[in-house]
Design a protein around this motif. Structure first.
Motif, PDB file in Angstrom:
ATOM      1  N   ASP A 179       0.822  -1.206   0.000  1.00 13.73           N
ATOM      2  CA  ASP A 179       0.000   0.000   0.000  1.00 13.73           C
ATOM      3  C   ASP A 179       0.856   1.256   0.000  1.00 13.73           C
ATOM      4  OD1 ASP A 179      -0.767   0.202   3.574  1.00 13.73           O
ATOM      5  OD2 ASP A 179       1.053  -0.392   2.507  1.00 13.73           O
ATOM      6  N   THR A 180       1.963   1.209  -0.794  1.00 16.32           N
ATOM      7  CA  THR A 180       2.868   2.346  -0.877  1.00 16.32           C
ATOM      8  C   THR A 180       2.151   3.540  -1.473  1.00 16.32           C
ATOM      9  OG1 THR A 180       4.667   0.794  -1.253  1.00 16.32           O
ATOM     10  CG2 THR A 180       5.097   3.095  -1.750  1.00 16.32           C
ATOM     11  N   ALA A 181       2.338   4.730  -0.912  1.00 14.38           N
ATOM     12  CA  ALA A 181       1.624   5.898  -1.374  1.00 14.38           C
ATOM     13  C   ALA A 181       2.195   6.418  -2.703  1.00 14.38           C
ATOM     14  CB  ALA A 181       1.675   6.976  -0.300  1.00 14.38           C
ATOM     15  N   VAL A 182       3.504   6.670  -2.703  1.00 17.52           N
ATOM     16  CA  VAL A 182       4.182   7.132  -3.914  1.00 17.52           C
ATOM     17  C   VAL A 182       5.343   6.170  -4.174  1.00 17.52           C
ATOM     18  CG1 VAL A 182       5.380   9.024  -5.077  1.00 17.52           C
ATOM     19  CG2 VAL A 182       3.613   9.525  -3.362  1.00 17.52           C
ATOM     20  N   SER A 183       5.308   5.530  -5.307  1.00 19.37           N
ATOM     21  CA  SER A 183       6.352   4.550  -5.613  1.00 19.37           C
ATOM     22  C   SER A 183       7.097   4.957  -6.876  1.00 19.37           C
ATOM     23  CB  SER A 183       5.754   3.151  -5.771  1.00 19.37           C
ATOM     24  OG  SER A 183       4.795   3.140  -6.808  1.00 19.37           O
ATOM     25  N   GLN A 184       8.372   4.617  -6.894  1.00 14.14           N
ATOM     26  CA  GLN A 184       9.224   4.921  -8.046  1.00 14.14           C
ATOM     27  C   GLN A 184       9.978   3.666  -8.435  1.00 14.14           C
ATOM     28  OE1 GLN A 184      10.797   8.947  -5.963  1.00 14.14           O
ATOM     29  NE2 GLN A 184      11.930   8.389  -7.806  1.00 14.14           N
ATOM     30  N   THR A 185      10.182   3.494  -9.719  1.00 10.88           N
ATOM     31  CA  THR A 185      11.029   2.408 -10.194  1.00 10.88           C
ATOM     32  C   THR A 185      11.895   2.909 -11.336  1.00 10.88           C
ATOM     33  OG1 THR A 185       9.249   1.681 -11.679  1.00 10.88           O
ATOM     34  CG2 THR A 185       9.457   0.530  -9.569  1.00 10.88           C
ATOM     35  N   PRO A 186      13.161   2.504 -11.386  1.00 12.74           N
ATOM     36  CA  PRO A 186      13.840   1.676 -10.385  1.00 12.74           C
ATOM     37  C   PRO A 186      14.346   2.503  -9.205  1.00 12.74           C
ATOM     38  CG  PRO A 186      15.349   2.206 -12.152  1.00 12.74           C
ATOM     39  CD  PRO A 186      14.038   2.856 -12.521  1.00 12.74           C
ATOM     40  N   LYS A 187      14.833   1.886  -8.192  1.00 16.80           N
ATOM     41  CA  LYS A 187      15.414   2.596  -7.054  1.00 16.80           C
ATOM     42  C   LYS A 187      16.855   3.010  -7.360  1.00 16.80           C
ATOM     43  CE  LYS A 187      15.798   2.413  -2.021  1.00 16.80           C
ATOM     44  NZ  LYS A 187      15.147   3.720  -1.847  1.00 16.80           N
ATOM     45  N   TYR A 188      17.553   2.175  -8.111  1.00 16.48           N
ATOM     46  CA  TYR A 188      18.917   2.479  -8.541  1.00 16.48           C
ATOM     47  C   TYR A 188      19.009   2.285 -10.050  1.00 16.48           C
ATOM     48  CZ  TYR A 188      19.943   1.926  -3.583  1.00 16.48           C
ATOM     49  OH  TYR A 188      19.948   2.041  -2.212  1.00 16.48           O
ATOM     50  N   LEU A 189      19.756   3.165 -10.685  1.00 14.20           N
ATOM     51  CA  LEU A 189      19.914   3.093 -12.134  1.00 14.20           C
ATOM     52  C   LEU A 189      21.335   3.507 -12.464  1.00 14.20           C
ATOM     53  CD1 LEU A 189      18.603   2.653 -14.891  1.00 14.20           C
ATOM     54  CD2 LEU A 189      17.665   4.964 -14.749  1.00 14.20           C
ATOM     55  N   VAL A 190      22.096   2.572 -13.016  1.00 16.97           N
ATOM     56  CA  VAL A 190      23.472   2.847 -13.423  1.00 16.97           C
ATOM     57  C   VAL A 190      23.535   2.656 -14.929  1.00 16.97           C
ATOM     58  CG1 VAL A 190      25.895   2.232 -13.171  1.00 16.97           C
ATOM     59  CG2 VAL A 190      24.341   2.006 -11.214  1.00 16.97           C
ATOM     60  N   THR A 191      24.061   3.655 -15.639  1.00 20.90           N
ATOM     61  CA  THR A 191      24.029   3.596 -17.085  1.00 20.90           C
ATOM     62  C   THR A 191      25.203   4.362 -17.669  1.00 20.90           C
ATOM     63  OG1 THR A 191      22.592   3.922 -19.014  1.00 20.90           O
ATOM     64  CG2 THR A 191      22.588   5.647 -17.329  1.00 20.90           C
ATOM     65  N   GLN A 192      25.428   4.176 -18.945  1.00 24.99           N
ATOM     66  CA  GLN A 192      26.528   4.844 -19.627  1.00 24.99           C
ATOM     67  C   GLN A 192      26.070   6.180 -20.191  1.00 24.99           C
ATOM     68  OE1 GLN A 192      29.685   3.692 -19.970  1.00 24.99           O
ATOM     69  NE2 GLN A 192      29.289   1.802 -18.822  1.00 24.99           N
ATOM     70  N   MET A 193      27.023   7.073 -20.321  1.00 19.77           N
ATOM     71  CA  MET A 193      26.750   8.357 -21.002  1.00 19.77           C
ATOM     72  C   MET A 193      26.169   8.115 -22.382  1.00 19.77           C
ATOM     73  SD  MET A 193      29.710  11.253 -20.453  1.00 19.77           S
ATOM     74  CE  MET A 193      30.587  10.545 -21.765  1.00 19.77           C
ATOM     75  N   GLY A 194      25.218   8.943 -22.769  1.00 18.74           N
ATOM     76  CA  GLY A 194      24.645   8.852 -24.101  1.00 18.74           C
ATOM     77  C   GLY A 194      23.413   7.976 -24.193  1.00 18.74           C
ATOM     78  N   ASN A 195      23.185   7.165 -23.154  1.00  8.58           N
ATOM     79  CA  ASN A 195      22.002   6.294 -23.173  1.00  8.58           C
ATOM     80  C   ASN A 195      20.730   7.077 -22.886  1.00  8.58           C
ATOM     81  OD1 ASN A 195      23.503   4.049 -23.764  1.00  8.58           O
ATOM     82  ND2 ASN A 195      23.474   3.199 -21.692  1.00  8.58           N
ATOM     83  N   ASP A 196      19.597   6.448 -23.192  1.00 11.93           N
ATOM     84  CA  ASP A 196      18.279   6.989 -22.857  1.00 11.93           C
ATOM     85  C   ASP A 196      17.670   6.100 -21.783  1.00 11.93           C
ATOM     86  OD1 ASP A 196      17.504   7.475 -26.398  1.00 11.93           O
ATOM     87  OD2 ASP A 196      18.800   8.616 -25.034  1.00 11.93           O
ATOM     88  N   LYS A 197      17.105   6.731 -20.756  1.00 11.55           N
ATOM     89  CA  LYS A 197      16.516   5.943 -19.677  1.00 11.55           C
ATOM     90  C   LYS A 197      15.219   6.599 -19.191  1.00 11.55           C
ATOM     91  CE  LYS A 197      19.510   2.645 -19.207  1.00 11.55           C
ATOM     92  NZ  LYS A 197      19.131   1.248 -19.503  1.00 11.55           N
ATOM     93  N   SER A 198      14.397   5.801 -18.535  1.00 11.77           N
ATOM     94  CA  SER A 198      13.138   6.300 -17.964  1.00 11.77           C
ATOM     95  C   SER A 198      13.025   5.903 -16.507  1.00 11.77           C
ATOM     96  CB  SER A 198      11.943   5.726 -18.728  1.00 11.77           C
ATOM     97  OG  SER A 198      11.880   6.233 -20.035  1.00 11.77           O
ATOM     98  N   ILE A 199      12.387   6.790 -15.747  1.00 18.77           N
ATOM     99  CA  ILE A 199      12.047   6.502 -14.357  1.00 18.77           C
ATOM    100  C   ILE A 199      10.527   6.629 -14.245  1.00 18.77           C
ATOM    101  CG2 ILE A 199      12.404   7.113 -11.944  1.00 18.77           C
ATOM    102  CD1 ILE A 199      14.871   8.712 -12.822  1.00 18.77           C
ATOM    103  N   LYS A 200       9.926   5.639 -13.573  1.00 18.82           N
ATOM    104  CA  LYS A 200       8.468   5.635 -13.469  1.00 18.82           C
ATOM    105  C   LYS A 200       8.030   6.031 -12.072  1.00 18.82           C
ATOM    106  CE  LYS A 200       7.689   2.238 -17.080  1.00 18.82           C
ATOM    107  NZ  LYS A 200       7.035   0.975 -17.479  1.00 18.82           N
ATOM    108  N   CYS A 201       6.883   6.676 -11.993  1.00 22.74           N
ATOM    109  CA  CYS A 201       6.333   7.092 -10.706  1.00 22.74           C
ATOM    110  C   CYS A 201       4.822   6.873 -10.714  1.00 22.74           C
ATOM    111  CB  CYS A 201       6.635   8.556 -10.421  1.00 22.74           C
ATOM    112  SG  CYS A 201       5.932   9.138  -8.857  1.00 22.74           S
ATOM    113  N   GLU A 202       4.346   6.341  -9.598  1.00 25.88           N
ATOM    114  CA  GLU A 202       2.914   6.117  -9.445  1.00 25.88           C
ATOM    115  C   GLU A 202       2.484   6.522  -8.046  1.00 25.88           C
ATOM    116  OE1 GLU A 202       1.787   2.050  -9.972  1.00 25.88           O
ATOM    117  OE2 GLU A 202      -0.324   2.415  -9.546  1.00 25.88           O
ATOM    118  N   GLN A 203       1.317   7.142  -7.935  1.00 19.21           N
ATOM    119  CA  GLN A 203       0.775   7.465  -6.613  1.00 19.21           C
ATOM    120  C   GLN A 203      -0.655   6.941  -6.503  1.00 19.21           C
ATOM    121  OE1 GLN A 203      -1.771   9.947  -5.935  1.00 19.21           O
ATOM    122  NE2 GLN A 203      -1.915  10.985  -7.929  1.00 19.21           N
TER     123      GLN A 203
END
Lengths: 114, 115
Positions: free
Chosen positions: A1-25
Protein backbone atom coordinates in the motif's frame (compact mmCIF):
# COMPACT_ATOMS: atom_id res chain seq x y z
CA UNK A 1 0.00 0.00 0.00
CA UNK A 2 2.87 2.35 -0.88
CA UNK A 3 1.62 5.90 -1.37
CA UNK A 4 4.18 7.13 -3.91
CA UNK A 5 6.35 4.55 -5.61
CA UNK A 6 9.22 4.92 -8.05
CA UNK A 7 11.03 2.41 -10.19
CA UNK A 8 13.84 1.68 -10.39
CA UNK A 9 15.41 2.60 -7.05
CA UNK A 10 18.92 2.48 -8.54
CA UNK A 11 19.91 3.09 -12.13
CA UNK A 12 23.47 2.85 -13.42
CA UNK A 13 24.03 3.60 -17.09
CA UNK A 14 26.53 4.84 -19.63
CA UNK A 15 26.75 8.36 -21.00
CA UNK A 16 24.64 8.85 -24.10
CA UNK A 17 22.00 6.29 -23.17
CA UNK A 18 18.28 6.99 -22.86
CA UNK A 19 16.52 5.94 -19.68
CA UNK A 20 13.14 6.30 -17.96
CA UNK A 21 12.05 6.50 -14.36
CA UNK A 22 8.47 5.64 -13.47
CA UNK A 23 6.33 7.09 -10.71
CA UNK A 24 2.91 6.12 -9.45
CA UNK A 25 0.78 7.46 -6.61
CA UNK A 26 -2.32 5.89 -5.10
CA UNK A 27 -3.34 8.84 -2.93
CA UNK A 28 -5.87 10.28 -5.37
CA UNK A 29 -3.82 13.47 -5.72
CA UNK A 30 -4.27 15.65 -8.78
CA UNK A 31 -0.72 16.99 -8.99
CA UNK A 32 2.60 15.24 -9.37
CA UNK A 33 6.16 16.52 -9.36
CA UNK A 34 9.73 15.58 -10.20
CA UNK A 35 12.57 16.87 -8.06
CA UNK A 36 16.32 16.51 -8.47
CA UNK A 37 18.67 16.31 -5.49
CA UNK A 38 22.17 16.97 -6.69
CA UNK A 39 25.53 16.33 -5.06
CA UNK A 40 25.15 19.52 -3.01
CA UNK A 41 21.94 18.07 -1.56
CA UNK A 42 19.65 20.77 -2.91
CA UNK A 43 16.15 19.53 -3.68
CA UNK A 44 15.00 21.40 -6.77
CA UNK A 45 11.71 21.20 -8.61
CA UNK A 46 11.98 20.11 -12.23
CA UNK A 47 8.41 19.59 -13.40
CA UNK A 48 4.88 19.55 -12.11
CA UNK A 49 1.74 18.15 -13.70
CA UNK A 50 -1.79 18.92 -12.60
CA UNK A 51 -4.47 16.64 -14.02
CA UNK A 52 -2.04 15.56 -16.75
CA UNK A 53 -1.28 19.17 -17.68
CA UNK A 54 2.23 20.60 -17.32
CA UNK A 55 2.12 23.52 -14.87
CA UNK A 56 5.74 23.90 -13.79
CA UNK A 57 8.70 23.49 -16.08
CA UNK A 58 11.85 24.83 -14.50
CA UNK A 59 15.02 25.45 -16.42
CA UNK A 60 15.77 21.87 -17.29
CA UNK A 61 17.52 20.63 -20.46
CA UNK A 62 15.04 19.45 -23.06
CA UNK A 63 16.70 16.05 -22.86
CA UNK A 64 14.36 15.60 -19.89
CA UNK A 65 10.79 14.90 -20.90
CA UNK A 66 8.05 14.14 -18.39
CA UNK A 67 5.02 12.18 -19.47
CA UNK A 68 1.78 11.85 -17.54
CA UNK A 69 -0.49 9.15 -19.01
CA UNK A 70 -3.02 9.73 -16.22
CA UNK A 71 -3.35 11.54 -12.88
CA UNK A 72 -1.73 8.69 -10.98
CA UNK A 73 1.41 8.42 -13.07
CA UNK A 74 4.24 10.76 -13.99
CA UNK A 75 7.21 9.26 -15.76
CA UNK A 76 10.52 10.93 -16.51
CA UNK A 77 12.39 10.12 -19.69
CA UNK A 78 15.97 11.29 -20.11
CA UNK A 79 17.72 11.26 -23.48
CA UNK A 80 21.45 11.31 -24.14
CA UNK A 81 22.43 11.01 -20.51
CA UNK A 82 25.36 13.11 -19.31
CA UNK A 83 27.65 12.78 -16.30
CA UNK A 84 26.00 15.81 -14.69
CA UNK A 85 22.65 14.03 -14.68
CA UNK A 86 23.90 11.81 -11.85
CA UNK A 87 21.67 12.63 -8.89
CA UNK A 88 18.76 11.32 -6.86
CA UNK A 89 15.41 11.97 -8.51
CA UNK A 90 12.31 12.18 -6.33
CA UNK A 91 8.74 11.97 -7.45
CA UNK A 92 6.06 13.60 -5.28
CA UNK A 93 2.33 14.19 -5.33
CA UNK A 94 -0.20 16.50 -3.65
CA UNK A 95 -3.51 18.23 -4.04
CA UNK A 96 -3.16 21.55 -5.83
CA UNK A 97 -4.69 24.04 -3.48
CA UNK A 98 -3.63 27.05 -1.49
CA UNK A 99 -2.40 26.48 2.02
CA UNK A 100 -2.17 22.85 2.86
CA UNK A 101 0.19 21.68 0.14
CA UNK A 102 1.90 18.77 1.84
CA UNK A 103 3.66 16.89 -0.87
CA UNK A 104 4.21 13.16 -0.44
CA UNK A 105 7.51 11.91 -1.78
CA UNK A 106 8.59 8.64 -3.27
CA UNK A 107 11.74 6.85 -2.07
CA UNK A 108 13.91 8.32 -4.81
CA UNK A 109 15.82 6.91 -7.77
CA UNK A 110 19.59 7.17 -7.58
CA UNK A 111 20.86 7.67 -11.13
CA UNK A 112 24.56 7.16 -11.80
CA UNK A 113 25.90 8.01 -15.23
CA UNK A 114 29.31 6.54 -16.02
CA UNK B 1 19.93 33.03 -5.15
CA UNK B 2 18.81 30.78 -2.33
CA UNK B 3 15.37 31.92 -1.28
CA UNK B 4 15.23 29.48 1.63
CA UNK B 5 18.34 29.18 3.74
CA UNK B 6 19.29 26.72 6.43
CA UNK B 7 22.64 28.02 7.57
CA UNK B 8 23.50 25.16 9.90
CA UNK B 9 24.41 22.05 7.92
CA UNK B 10 24.47 19.94 11.07
CA UNK B 11 23.36 19.92 14.69
CA UNK B 12 24.11 17.52 17.55
CA UNK B 13 21.86 17.32 20.59
CA UNK B 14 21.72 15.05 23.62
CA UNK B 15 18.73 12.78 23.96
CA UNK B 16 16.00 14.41 26.04
CA UNK B 17 17.15 17.95 25.30
CA UNK B 18 15.61 20.45 22.90
CA UNK B 19 16.60 20.55 19.23
CA UNK B 20 16.17 23.88 17.46
CA UNK B 21 16.49 23.98 13.70
CA UNK B 22 16.47 27.36 11.98
CA UNK B 23 15.40 28.57 8.57
CA UNK B 24 15.49 31.99 6.93
CA UNK B 25 13.77 33.09 3.75
CA UNK B 26 14.10 36.07 1.46
CA UNK B 27 10.98 35.97 -0.71
CA UNK B 28 8.20 38.04 0.88
CA UNK B 29 5.67 36.22 -1.34
CA UNK B 30 6.09 33.04 0.67
CA UNK B 31 3.09 32.50 2.89
CA UNK B 32 3.10 28.82 3.78
CA UNK B 33 5.99 26.94 5.31
CA UNK B 34 6.68 23.25 5.82
CA UNK B 35 9.25 21.07 7.49
CA UNK B 36 10.23 17.74 6.03
CA UNK B 37 12.30 15.00 7.60
CA UNK B 38 14.49 12.70 5.53
CA UNK B 39 16.21 9.46 6.45
CA UNK B 40 19.04 8.09 4.27
CA UNK B 41 17.85 6.29 1.12
CA UNK B 42 14.26 7.43 1.67
CA UNK B 43 12.17 10.28 0.35
CA UNK B 44 11.37 13.33 2.50
CA UNK B 45 8.35 12.94 4.74
CA UNK B 46 6.12 15.79 5.80
CA UNK B 47 6.49 16.76 9.45
CA UNK B 48 4.66 19.98 10.25
CA UNK B 49 3.58 23.19 8.54
CA UNK B 50 2.53 26.72 9.35
CA UNK B 51 0.57 29.38 7.56
CA UNK B 52 1.79 32.96 7.55
CA UNK B 53 -1.30 34.06 9.46
CA UNK B 54 -0.01 32.15 12.48
CA UNK B 55 3.15 32.47 14.51
CA UNK B 56 3.13 29.02 16.08
CA UNK B 57 1.93 25.53 15.28
CA UNK B 58 2.37 22.56 17.56
CA UNK B 59 2.08 18.83 16.94
CA UNK B 60 3.20 16.62 19.77
CA UNK B 61 6.93 17.03 20.33
CA UNK B 62 7.25 19.29 17.29
CA UNK B 63 6.58 23.04 17.28
CA UNK B 64 7.20 25.45 14.44
CA UNK B 65 7.57 29.17 15.12
CA UNK B 66 7.27 31.82 12.44
CA UNK B 67 8.57 35.39 12.69
CA UNK B 68 7.35 37.09 9.53
CA UNK B 69 9.01 40.42 10.19
CA UNK B 70 12.37 38.68 10.49
CA UNK B 71 11.55 36.21 7.70
CA UNK B 72 12.62 33.45 10.04
CA UNK B 73 11.15 30.18 11.18
CA UNK B 74 12.34 27.51 13.54
CA UNK B 75 11.47 23.94 14.39
CA UNK B 76 11.65 22.87 18.01
CA UNK B 77 11.77 19.21 18.97
CA UNK B 78 11.21 18.49 22.66
CA UNK B 79 12.32 16.10 23.97
CA UNK B 80 14.73 14.94 21.28
CA UNK B 81 14.93 11.21 20.66
CA UNK B 82 17.56 9.15 18.80
CA UNK B 83 14.94 8.31 16.15
CA UNK B 84 14.76 12.01 15.32
CA UNK B 85 18.25 11.78 13.81
CA UNK B 86 17.70 12.71 10.16
CA UNK B 87 18.06 15.58 7.71
CA UNK B 88 15.43 18.28 8.17
CA UNK B 89 14.39 20.41 5.22
CA UNK B 90 12.59 23.71 5.48
CA UNK B 91 10.33 24.52 2.51
CA UNK B 92 8.15 27.45 1.49
CA UNK B 93 5.25 28.08 -0.88
CA UNK B 94 4.34 31.46 -2.34
CA UNK B 95 0.98 33.16 -2.00
CA UNK B 96 -1.55 31.63 -4.41
CA UNK B 97 -1.85 34.93 -6.23
CA UNK B 98 1.61 34.26 -7.54
CA UNK B 99 0.04 31.44 -9.53
CA UNK B 100 2.25 28.71 -8.26
CA UNK B 101 2.14 26.09 -5.54
CA UNK B 102 5.80 25.33 -6.00
CA UNK B 103 7.81 24.25 -2.97
CA UNK B 104 11.20 25.88 -2.56
CA UNK B 105 13.49 23.90 -0.28
CA UNK B 106 16.41 24.83 1.91
CA UNK B 107 19.58 22.79 1.81
CA UNK B 108 18.74 20.84 4.96
CA UNK B 109 20.18 20.45 8.45
CA UNK B 110 21.43 17.08 9.61
CA UNK B 111 20.29 16.45 13.18
CA UNK B 112 22.09 13.90 15.30
CA UNK B 113 20.52 13.00 18.63
CA UNK B 114 23.07 11.38 20.89
CA UNK B 115 21.79 8.74 23.32
Amino acid sequence: DTAVSQTPKYLVTQMGNDKSIKCEQNLGHDTMYWYKQDSKKFLKIMFSYNNKELIINETVPNRFSPKSPDKAHLNLHINSLELGDSAVYFCASSYRRQGSNEQFFGPGTRLTVL
Amino acid sequence: DQQVKQNSPSLSVQEGRISILNCDYTNSMFDYFLWYKKYPAEGPTFLISISSIKDKNEDGRFTVFLNKSAKHLSLHIVPSQPGDSAVYFCAAIPYSGAGSYQLTFGKGTKLSVIP
